[in-house]
Scaffold this motif. Sequence first.
Motif, PDB file in Angstrom:
ATOM      1  N   ASP A 139       0.716  -1.035  -0.004  1.00 41.04           N
ATOM      2  CA  ASP A 139      -0.346  -0.180  -0.070  1.00 41.04           C
ATOM      3  C   ASP A 139       1.192   1.711   0.146  1.00 41.04           C
ATOM      4  OD1 ASP A 139      -2.513  -1.719   0.147  1.00 41.04           O
ATOM      5  OD2 ASP A 139      -2.651  -1.240   2.187  1.00 41.04           O
ATOM      6  N   GLN A 140       0.633   2.244  -0.764  1.00 39.26           N
ATOM      7  CA  GLN A 140       1.172   3.705  -0.699  1.00 39.26           C
ATOM      8  C   GLN A 140       1.372   4.975  -0.259  1.00 39.26           C
ATOM      9  OE1 GLN A 140       4.293   3.464  -3.118  1.00 39.26           O
ATOM     10  NE2 GLN A 140       3.825   1.556  -2.335  1.00 39.26           N
ATOM     11  N   GLY A 141      -0.260   4.753   0.621  1.00 41.48           N
ATOM     12  CA  GLY A 141      -0.626   5.790   0.698  1.00 41.48           C
ATOM     13  C   GLY A 141       0.818   6.330   2.098  1.00 41.48           C
ATOM     14  N   SER A 142       0.794   7.853   1.897  1.00 38.45           N
ATOM     15  CA  SER A 142       1.469   8.775   2.180  1.00 38.45           C
ATOM     16  C   SER A 142       1.332   8.556   4.066  1.00 38.45           C
ATOM     17  CB  SER A 142       0.881  10.665   1.777  1.00 38.45           C
ATOM     18  OG  SER A 142      -0.453  11.229   2.610  1.00 38.45           O
ATOM     19  N   GLY A 143       0.742   8.528   4.232  1.00 34.05           N
ATOM     20  CA  GLY A 143       0.182   7.992   6.107  1.00 34.05           C
ATOM     21  C   GLY A 143       1.226   6.805   6.271  1.00 34.05           C
ATOM     22  N   ILE A 144       1.498   5.678   5.494  1.00 37.44           N
ATOM     23  CA  ILE A 144       1.735   4.707   5.435  1.00 37.44           C
ATOM     24  C   ILE A 144       3.458   4.775   5.690  1.00 37.44           C
ATOM     25  CG2 ILE A 144       1.466   2.306   4.902  1.00 37.44           C
ATOM     26  CD1 ILE A 144      -0.878   2.653   3.723  1.00 37.44           C
ATOM     27  N   LEU A 145       3.820   4.315   6.942  1.00 40.64           N
ATOM     28  CA  LEU A 145       5.068   4.493   7.536  1.00 40.64           C
ATOM     29  C   LEU A 145       5.657   3.633   6.252  1.00 40.64           C
ATOM     30  CD1 LEU A 145       7.743   6.786   8.173  1.00 40.64           C
ATOM     31  CD2 LEU A 145       7.187   5.500  10.894  1.00 40.64           C
ATOM     32  N   THR A 146       5.618   2.101   6.860  1.00 42.43           N
ATOM     33  CA  THR A 146       5.979   1.185   6.321  1.00 42.43           C
ATOM     34  C   THR A 146       6.660   0.909   5.125  1.00 42.43           C
ATOM     35  OG1 THR A 146       4.067   0.016   6.047  1.00 42.43           O
ATOM     36  CG2 THR A 146       5.304  -0.200   8.257  1.00 42.43           C
ATOM     37  N   SER A 147       5.785   1.056   4.153  1.00 43.49           N
ATOM     38  CA  SER A 147       5.810   1.711   2.976  1.00 43.49           C
ATOM     39  C   SER A 147       7.160   2.395   2.476  1.00 43.49           C
ATOM     40  CB  SER A 147       4.546   2.527   1.793  1.00 43.49           C
ATOM     41  OG  SER A 147       4.865   3.788   1.899  1.00 43.49           O
ATOM     42  N   MET A 148       7.669   3.153   3.306  1.00 39.96           N
ATOM     43  CA  MET A 148       8.739   3.257   3.379  1.00 39.96           C
ATOM     44  C   MET A 148       9.880   3.012   3.786  1.00 39.96           C
ATOM     45  SD  MET A 148      10.238   6.270   1.402  1.00 39.96           S
ATOM     46  CE  MET A 148      11.994   7.545   1.527  1.00 39.96           C
ATOM     47  N   VAL A 149      10.029   2.597   4.732  1.00 41.74           N
ATOM     48  CA  VAL A 149      10.523   1.795   5.355  1.00 41.74           C
ATOM     49  C   VAL A 149      11.397   1.216   4.843  1.00 41.74           C
ATOM     50  CG1 VAL A 149      11.234   0.192   7.933  1.00 41.74           C
ATOM     51  CG2 VAL A 149       9.931   2.493   8.214  1.00 41.74           C
ATOM     52  N   LYS A 150      10.021  -0.261   4.502  1.00 46.59           N
ATOM     53  CA  LYS A 150      10.776  -1.294   3.500  1.00 46.59           C
ATOM     54  C   LYS A 150      11.860  -1.231   2.332  1.00 46.59           C
ATOM     55  CE  LYS A 150       6.228  -3.823   4.955  1.00 46.59           C
ATOM     56  NZ  LYS A 150       5.612  -4.697   4.381  1.00 46.59           N
ATOM     57  N   ALA A 151      11.126   0.059   1.949  1.00 47.09           N
ATOM     58  CA  ALA A 151      11.867   0.351   0.172  1.00 47.09           C
ATOM     59  C   ALA A 151      13.493   0.301   0.052  1.00 47.09           C
ATOM     60  CB  ALA A 151      10.912   1.334  -0.131  1.00 47.09           C
ATOM     61  N   ASN A 152      13.775   0.122  -1.034  1.00 41.65           N
ATOM     62  CA  ASN A 152      15.419   0.066  -0.553  1.00 41.65           C
ATOM     63  C   ASN A 152      15.417   1.307  -2.099  1.00 41.65           C
ATOM     64  OD1 ASN A 152      15.095  -1.019  -3.221  1.00 41.65           O
ATOM     65  ND2 ASN A 152      16.258  -2.845  -1.985  1.00 41.65           N
ATOM     66  N   CYS A 153      14.401   2.035  -2.704  1.00 36.55           N
ATOM     67  CA  CYS A 153      14.863   2.218  -4.305  1.00 36.55           C
ATOM     68  C   CYS A 153      13.314   3.429  -4.085  1.00 36.55           C
ATOM     69  CB  CYS A 153      14.377   1.677  -5.294  1.00 36.55           C
ATOM     70  SG  CYS A 153      13.266   0.308  -5.647  1.00 36.55           S
ATOM     71  N   LEU A 154      13.187   4.143  -5.283  1.00 38.25           N
ATOM     72  CA  LEU A 154      11.753   5.322  -5.526  1.00 38.25           C
ATOM     73  C   LEU A 154      11.745   4.853  -6.598  1.00 38.25           C
ATOM     74  CD1 LEU A 154      12.519   8.766  -3.466  1.00 38.25           C
ATOM     75  CD2 LEU A 154      11.113   6.634  -2.740  1.00 38.25           C
ATOM     76  N   ILE A 155      10.640   3.976  -7.105  1.00 42.24           N
ATOM     77  CA  ILE A 155      10.038   3.899  -8.384  1.00 42.24           C
ATOM     78  C   ILE A 155       9.428   5.437  -9.422  1.00 42.24           C
ATOM     79  CG2 ILE A 155       8.894   2.455  -9.988  1.00 42.24           C
ATOM     80  CD1 ILE A 155       8.557   0.850  -8.021  1.00 42.24           C
ATOM     81  N   ASP A 156      10.091   5.592 -10.137  1.00 45.43           N
ATOM     82  CA  ASP A 156       9.992   6.861 -10.813  1.00 45.43           C
ATOM     83  C   ASP A 156       9.111   7.010 -12.256  1.00 45.43           C
ATOM     84  OD1 ASP A 156       9.653   9.735 -11.342  1.00 45.43           O
ATOM     85  OD2 ASP A 156      11.759  10.213 -11.628  1.00 45.43           O
TER      86      ASP A 156
END
Length: 197
Positions: A139-156
């Motif tokens: 889930d990519q909601g802007s309030g879902i901190l785990t979406s960033m914590v789990k990430a090793n990249c940003l898909i542009d």
Amino acid sequence: DTPMALKEKISQGLNADILVLSGGVSMGDYDFTKAVFRELGADMNFWKLAIRPGQPLAFGKIQGKLAFGLPGNPVSSMVTFEQLVRPALLKMSGCRSYGRPVVQAIFQERFSKRGDRRHFLRGILTREDGEFRVRTTGDQGSGILTSMVKANCLIDVPVEVERLNPGDEVAVQLLSGEAWLATTEQGHSGGNRLSCC
């Protein structure tokens, strides 16, 4: 959250080389940043960007100092920091290169959006059978901190792209050392090339 308290804090912050705030830049009852910036004589370049997450975002100068007003949602704040504040800090520090490394990867999911904003999806980059593959963190909601914590990249995902399907090639900004090592090893073996933006 009062205009007076915010003005006091911003005034103190102007002793530094750069001012970075988080929150208060949208249209809520307690979003006072815009009014306080104006009261302090800010020369603002913009108040919004056509990106997601991170549309409400202020940038300009106050008394000659760079001033960033980042969104309050944690993921929005992190993504906009990566795209704007981090490069500014590196450039001010004298670095010649200030973009994250970028690689091309094969998207593993389906994704759709409106064609009015650039999206930065939080992703997990892997290398399989000699090629980079990427999927979202969920889930990519802007309030879902785990979406960033789990990430090793940003898909542009550019503004004009409205749909991605499995197998489509996407640009990926690397965030973690693990992703960097994977791409460096691939670069030595003559595979996907690294480029800085």
